[in-house]
Enzyme design. Structure first.
Site, PDB file in Angstrom:
ATOM      1  N   ASP A 149     100.270 -10.445  46.329  1.00  0.00           N
ATOM      2  CA  ASP A 149     101.632 -10.909  46.045  1.00  0.00           C
ATOM      3  C   ASP A 149     102.462 -10.894  47.332  1.00  0.00           C
ATOM      4  O   ASP A 149     102.651  -9.852  47.955  1.00  0.00           O
ATOM      5  CB  ASP A 149     102.281 -10.001  44.996  1.00  0.00           C
ATOM      6  CG  ASP A 149     103.485 -10.648  44.327  1.00  0.00           C
ATOM      7  OD1 ASP A 149     104.310 -11.234  45.048  1.00  0.00           O
ATOM      8  OD2 ASP A 149     103.594 -10.570  43.097  1.00  0.00           O
ATOM      9  N   ASP A 164     104.399  -7.430  48.195  1.00  0.00           N
ATOM     10  CA  ASP A 164     105.665  -8.134  47.974  1.00  0.00           C
ATOM     11  C   ASP A 164     106.852  -7.181  47.994  1.00  0.00           C
ATOM     12  O   ASP A 164     107.885  -7.465  48.612  1.00  0.00           O
ATOM     13  CB  ASP A 164     105.573  -8.855  46.621  1.00  0.00           C
ATOM     14  CG  ASP A 164     106.847  -9.567  46.233  1.00  0.00           C
ATOM     15  OD1 ASP A 164     107.167 -10.587  46.860  1.00  0.00           O
ATOM     16  OD2 ASP A 164     107.513  -9.100  45.291  1.00  0.00           O
ATOM     17  N   SER A 166     107.475 -15.189  41.703  1.00  0.00           N
ATOM     18  CA  SER A 166     106.123 -14.771  41.303  1.00  0.00           C
ATOM     19  C   SER A 166     105.776 -15.155  39.879  1.00  0.00           C
ATOM     20  O   SER A 166     104.597 -15.110  39.503  1.00  0.00           O
ATOM     21  CB  SER A 166     105.973 -13.255  41.466  1.00  0.00           C
ATOM     22  OG  SER A 166     106.002 -12.879  42.816  1.00  0.00           O
ATOM     23  N   HIS A 172     111.530 -14.453  49.606  1.00  0.00           N
ATOM     24  CA  HIS A 172     110.245 -15.133  49.749  1.00  0.00           C
ATOM     25  C   HIS A 172     110.342 -16.223  50.814  1.00  0.00           C
ATOM     26  O   HIS A 172     111.421 -16.711  51.131  1.00  0.00           O
ATOM     27  CB  HIS A 172     109.834 -15.772  48.427  1.00  0.00           C
ATOM     28  CG  HIS A 172     109.574 -14.782  47.343  1.00  0.00           C
ATOM     29  ND1 HIS A 172     109.411 -15.141  46.016  1.00  0.00           N
ATOM     30  CD2 HIS A 172     109.435 -13.426  47.369  1.00  0.00           C
ATOM     31  CE1 HIS A 172     109.198 -14.065  45.283  1.00  0.00           C
ATOM     32  NE2 HIS A 172     109.212 -13.009  46.088  1.00  0.00           N
ATOM     33  N   PHE A 213      99.233   4.515  35.137  1.00  0.00           N
ATOM     34  CA  PHE A 213      99.342   5.684  35.994  1.00  0.00           C
ATOM     35  C   PHE A 213     100.755   5.998  36.468  1.00  0.00           C
ATOM     36  O   PHE A 213     100.963   7.002  37.139  1.00  0.00           O
ATOM     37  CB  PHE A 213      98.394   5.514  37.190  1.00  0.00           C
ATOM     38  CG  PHE A 213      96.967   5.289  36.759  1.00  0.00           C
ATOM     39  CD1 PHE A 213      96.198   6.331  36.290  1.00  0.00           C
ATOM     40  CD2 PHE A 213      96.417   4.016  36.785  1.00  0.00           C
ATOM     41  CE1 PHE A 213      94.899   6.125  35.870  1.00  0.00           C
ATOM     42  CE2 PHE A 213      95.114   3.787  36.372  1.00  0.00           C
ATOM     43  CZ  PHE A 213      94.349   4.851  35.901  1.00  0.00           C
ATOM     44  N   SER A 269     103.086 -11.347  37.725  1.00  0.00           N
ATOM     45  CA  SER A 269     101.772 -11.870  38.125  1.00  0.00           C
ATOM     46  C   SER A 269     100.702 -11.642  37.066  1.00  0.00           C
ATOM     47  O   SER A 269      99.996 -12.580  36.683  1.00  0.00           O
ATOM     48  CB  SER A 269     101.350 -11.265  39.468  1.00  0.00           C
ATOM     49  OG  SER A 269     102.287 -11.567  40.474  1.00  0.00           O
ATOM     50  N   GLU A 315      95.541  -7.640  41.420  1.00  0.00           N
ATOM     51  CA  GLU A 315      96.743  -7.949  42.176  1.00  0.00           C
ATOM     52  C   GLU A 315      97.145  -6.807  43.104  1.00  0.00           C
ATOM     53  O   GLU A 315      97.317  -5.668  42.656  1.00  0.00           O
ATOM     54  CB  GLU A 315      97.922  -8.242  41.244  1.00  0.00           C
ATOM     55  CG  GLU A 315      99.186  -8.627  42.014  1.00  0.00           C
ATOM     56  CD  GLU A 315     100.468  -8.503  41.215  1.00  0.00           C
ATOM     57  OE1 GLU A 315     101.478  -9.091  41.646  1.00  0.00           O
ATOM     58  OE2 GLU A 315     100.465  -7.821  40.171  1.00  0.00           O
TER      59      GLU A 315
END
Length: 565
Positions: A101, A376, A151, A492, A329, A214, A371
């Site tokens: 990403d 990102d 995204s 971005h 997690f 994503s 991913e």
């Protein structure tokens, strides 16, 4: 003959037969050794071939690079490999899509240097795992409504095969962001979902929350990428029948492996987090009082399913007896790699390995999405060290997957959704630390780091000029590089990103393509909807694995092995 003499003889035979039969070394390198005298000099050949230049002493490497023969030999080897490259024109049993990403070209280049420097080299000459992929293309990342995309729309493109509008996931461009009633009838379906419908196992691995944009486009249909739990939906969306992303994760269709963050969106409001039981901000958020983890666990009673939230439990999972695995997690996104507690949270490498080990048991094959999502986030924060260390670990995950799969039956694709306004330059010398300074001061007579951002939170001006970083630790994990334009979050970038591919039908990635093309190649290679005129099934492994072996070289090598015993 001593054992050492036998080894030297083996080297000689390898050089003379190997270079002829398997073309592992270039003629320039071989001619240089033939003109030298003594076995000791000949031994340099396999040493140079076996050692990565990234592990060489920088001075020794510099000396090698001064010789034209070094570059000629390297280029000849590369050319020879290119001449021997043949497409694998058969069907893919498995597909793995790696998504970095925000991993634009400048990020990949800086990651290459960082990984090389972390391994003791100068960095620039390093080969990333993704660099070794034989087929490349450029991906045009714009969305239907944005020149510089987000995204969500990009995820819809590479997962589902159609370009879409910003903020939406799993919907065509007929859907309007945040307008719930435009959801229905505009759903588009991912390659992952199509693979599941065909009987293959499927999995999602991410370093973000598993409900993030994503991964969400692989299973959900939402006019808002931010509708993580039902608590995030406005009342109008509830009235019109829209469903939050977390619910869709466990109810739209069965996903065999789900690994990442996002616990809080799965449990009833007020549920204490198991890792942070006293934190009010990390408690469960669901207003419908559903425990979606339990929903997922009970969905397939005939399969052995496990849920884990701690690395100890994760490590204890027996992949041979486990059919389904959910591991969440962190309450939200997983921690950046530089801050990860290695005793509590698995890395992207470990999650990728576990996912493949579980999914590959299906004789029909699998589809896995992996991913590196926090590349990102590091860039948005304007902190290059966070972004690039995430990218290094992402590349390690690609490398681990290569060890666990076969190129003959697995199409592996590595790409990015978009780039960032991240750059590095400044006429830096070879081997300059990637987080270091440019060699000369700027026109304001102050130093600057090689890495800079075009915009973002790193814009800090004091008394009309940028900050002096002379006394700043710009190697710190949280050092924020300077930016040209002030923004709360860096943005971005709009340039094309790279697609790397290997395996069956990987040669279809070439030239400059629209981003949605990625999904179509994966679907075609694996013979998934809408494609029915599919690539042929692969030949038997026994016949295909022997095509490129020179019989004379094989006989010599087998003889030498017997001789050395």
């Amino acid at each position: 003959m001593t054992l050492e003499d036998k080894r030297k003889m083996f080297v000689i035979m390898f050089l003379f037969t190997g270079c002829t039969a398997s073309r592992l070394c270039g003629s320039g390198m071989l001619m240089t050794r033939r003109s030298a005298t003594g076995l000791q000099v000949i031994l340099l050949g396999p040493i140079l071939m076996a050692l990565s230049v990234a592990t060489m002493d920088s001075q020794a490497l510099h000396e090698l690079e001064r010789e034209p023969s070094y570059w000629d030999t390297q280029a000849k080897k590369t050319l020879d490999a290119a001449l021997k490259l043949r497409p694998r024109e058969h069907r893919a049993k498995n597909v793995i899509l790696f998504l970095g990403d925000g991993m634009g070209v400048s990020t990949v280049s800086a990651t290459r240097i960082l990984r090389g420097q972390m391994e003791g080299g100068t960095g620039e000459e390093t080969m990333l795992a993704m660099d070794t992929f034989p087929y490349l293309a450029l991906s045009k990342t714009y969305s239907v409504d944005k020149q510089v995309a987000d995204s969500a729309s990009t995820a819809t493109a590479y997962h589902c095969g159609v370009k879409a509008n910003a903020k939406t996931v799993g919907l065509s461009a007929k859907a309007v962001a945040y307008e719930c009633n435009t959801t229905f009838g505009n759903e588009v379906y991912s390659v992952l979902r199509r693979a599941k419908a065909q009987g293959r196992s499927v999995g999602i691995v991410t370093t973000t929350r598993v409900q993030h944009a994503s991964p969400a486009a692989a299973y959900a249909h939402s006019v808002s990428r931010s509708w993580y739990s039902d608590a995030d939906l406005p009342s109008s969306a509830h009235r019109h029948g829209c469903v939050d992303i977390a619910t869709q994760l466990v109810t739209n269709f069965d996903i065999d492996v789900i690994l990442g963050g996002g616990r809080m969106y799965m449990t009833p409001k007020g549920t204490p987090d198991p890792e942070y039981p006293t934190s009010s901000s990390r408690k469960g958020s669901r207003k419908d009082k559903k425990n979606l983890i339990d929903v997922w666990l009970k969905a397939k009673p005939n399969k052995k399913s496990h849920y884990v939230w701690h690395k100890k439990e994760f490590d204890e999972i027996n992949v041979k007896t486990t059919d389904r695995l959910m591991g969440l997690f962190e309450p939200k996104d997983m921690k950046f790699e530089v801050f990860r507690n290695i005793s509590r949270d698995p890395s992207i490498v470990e999650m990728t390995e576990k996912a493949i080990q579980i999914l590959r048991k299906n004789p029909k094959g699998y589809f896995l999405f992996v991913e590196g999502g926090r590349i990102d986030h590091g860039h948005h924060d304007g902190i290059a060290k966070l972004a690039l260390t995430e990218a290094v670990m992402f590349d390690h995950a690609i490398q681990r997957a290569a060890r666990l799969t076969r190129e003959s039956d697995t199409l592996t694709v590595v790409t990015a959704d978009h780039s960032h306004v991240f750059t590095f330059g400044g006429n830096t010398p070879r081997g300059n630390p990637i987080f270091g300074l440019a060699p000369k001061n700027a026109d304001d007579e102050m130093p600057f780091t090689s890495i800079l951002y075009a915009n973002g939170p790193g814009y800090v001006h004091i008394n009309g000029t940028r900050g002096n970083i002379t006394m700043v630790d710009y190697y710190d994990e949280e050092y924020m590089q300077q930016a040209a334009v002030p923004l709360d979050a860096e943005t971005h970038g709009g340039e094309d990103v790279t697609i790397y591919a290997k395996g069956p039908m990987a040669h279809l990635f070439h030239g400059v393509k629209e981003q949605n093309y990625v999904a179509h190649v994966m679907a075609y290679a694996a013979c998934l909807e809408p494609y029915r005129n599919c690539p042929p099934l692969p030949h038997s492994l026994s016949s295909s694995s022997c095509v490129n072996i020179h019989s004379g070289f094989l006989i010599i090598m087998l003889g030498l092995l017997c001789f050395l015993r």
